[in-house]
Enzyme design. Structure first.
Site, PDB file in Angstrom:
ATOM      1  N   HIS A 137     -69.291 -91.104  77.325  1.00  0.00           N
ATOM      2  CA  HIS A 137     -68.447 -90.080  77.937  1.00  0.00           C
ATOM      3  C   HIS A 137     -67.620 -89.365  76.873  1.00  0.00           C
ATOM      4  O   HIS A 137     -67.106 -89.992  75.947  1.00  0.00           O
ATOM      5  CB  HIS A 137     -67.469 -90.715  78.924  1.00  0.00           C
ATOM      6  CG  HIS A 137     -68.043 -90.928  80.293  1.00  0.00           C
ATOM      7  ND1 HIS A 137     -68.580 -89.909  81.050  1.00  0.00           N
ATOM      8  CD2 HIS A 137     -68.131 -92.048  81.063  1.00  0.00           C
ATOM      9  CE1 HIS A 137     -68.976 -90.385  82.209  1.00  0.00           C
ATOM     10  NE2 HIS A 137     -68.722 -91.687  82.243  1.00  0.00           N
TER      11      HIS A 137
ATOM     12  N   CYS B 245     -71.513 -84.703  76.129  1.00  0.00           N
ATOM     13  CA  CYS B 245     -71.527 -83.336  76.661  1.00  0.00           C
ATOM     14  C   CYS B 245     -70.551 -82.431  75.926  1.00  0.00           C
ATOM     15  O   CYS B 245     -69.575 -82.883  75.344  1.00  0.00           O
ATOM     16  CB  CYS B 245     -71.206 -83.345  78.146  1.00  0.00           C
ATOM     17  SG  CYS B 245     -72.502 -84.038  79.157  1.00  0.00           S
TER      18      CYS B 245
ATOM     19  N   ARG C 198     -75.158 -80.248  75.140  1.00  0.00           N
ATOM     20  CA  ARG C 198     -75.036 -81.557  74.523  1.00  0.00           C
ATOM     21  C   ARG C 198     -74.620 -81.414  73.056  1.00  0.00           C
ATOM     22  O   ARG C 198     -75.048 -80.498  72.357  1.00  0.00           O
ATOM     23  CB  ARG C 198     -76.364 -82.320  74.603  1.00  0.00           C
ATOM     24  CG  ARG C 198     -76.829 -82.567  76.033  1.00  0.00           C
ATOM     25  CD  ARG C 198     -75.879 -83.471  76.797  1.00  0.00           C
ATOM     26  NE  ARG C 198     -76.309 -83.676  78.174  1.00  0.00           N
ATOM     27  CZ  ARG C 198     -75.886 -82.963  79.201  1.00  0.00           C
ATOM     28  NH1 ARG C 198     -75.010 -81.978  79.010  1.00  0.00           N
ATOM     29  NH2 ARG C 198     -76.320 -83.224  80.421  1.00  0.00           N
TER      30      ARG C 198
END
Length: 268
Positions: free
Chosen positions: A176, A250, A259
């Site tokens: 994340h 991301c 990305r």
């Protein structure tokens, strides 16, 4: 005399209508404030509280792994074949690398494990620790890139089918960038020469950052190929077999549109 005592009131209906309208507006304002407070609390929970929970749990998992490693002897490694199939499940909005749902295999020759390669760990279990000294990141590594079972715990996920730590090929990880511990939030700050340290029971592998791809498409599976090279921006990547590490997340922050990729090579 009777006419003088007559009182005529005018405008009462208009004042009543105004009072009713003011009440409606006041009620609507109270409702809007209440909804705003609820939304704000949800945002605080998602952005702040989930970070604290996941970060604390991830740090505890690191301590648990280290206690386990210190209390038992290392297991003799055995080689295991490695390839690059599609990951088992899609990643989350801000954690995914090119595994969001790739439908085809990546290019590049299959990875050939070295004698130091370990068999794949149990799915979704934490088995290693990634340390990024430049960023102060210490985070567990788990098998798989499932959102709920791995990434939302604050872990980084090892793409199924990519190389194991220390092996020839590409040891590829997703994490994340925002919320749930956000271990990869600042990987855009990594520069060539920075260290990426991977600890597995009884062994330490040090990779050195070589290249950063600031933006590519979510289906750019080439970035996690055994010899990583972007299929969207082919000027980024490598052309020779080796032992690589790939970090994916991301970008831009708080979106899942593109990305961000960081590559490194194993220090021999």
């Amino acid at each position: 005399m009777r006419d003088q005592m007559r009182v005529v009131v005018q405008g009462g209906g208009r004042r009543g209508r105004r009072a009713g309208l003011a009440g409606v507006l006041w009620g609507a304002a109270e409702l809007a404030v209440t909804v705003g407070v609820v939304v704000l609390l949800l945002v605080v929970h998602q952005v702040w509280w989930t970070n604290r929970q996941a970060l604390a749990a991830a740090h505890e998992q690191v301590r648990e792994l280290e206690r386990e490693w210190n209390s038992s002897p290392p297991v003799s490694p055995s080689p295991s074949p490695s390839s690059l199939p599609s990951p088992s499940s899609s990643s989350s909005s801000d954690a995914a690398g090119p595994s969001s749902a790739p439908s085809s295999a990546s290019s590049g020759s299959p990875a050939v494990p070295t004698a130091g390669a370990k068999p794949p760990p149990a799915q979704e279990s934490a088995y290693g620790v990634l340390r990024v000294p430049r960023l102060g990141v210490v985070v567990p590594i788990a098998q798989g890139v499932d959102k709920r079972a791995v990434l939302d715990k604050g872990y980084v996920g090892h793409y199924p089918g990519t190389a194991q730590p220390g092996a020839e090929g590409n040891f590829a990880l997703a994490g994340h960038r925002n919320t749930h511990g956000e271990p990869f939030r600042y990987i855009n700050r990594l520069r060539a020469g920075d260290e990426l340290i991977v600890d597995v029971r009884g062994q330490r592998y040090t990779y050195v950052v070589g290249k950063v791809l600031g933006e590519t498409g979510e289906r750019d599976t080439g970035v996690i190929a055994p010899v990583p090279r972007s299929t969207v921006r082919p000027e980024y990547g490598y052309s020779e077999p080796g032992a690589y590490i790939t970090l994916t997340t991301c970008t831009p922050e708080y979106t899942s549109k593109y990305r961000l990729v960081v590559w490194g090579t194993l220090r021999r």
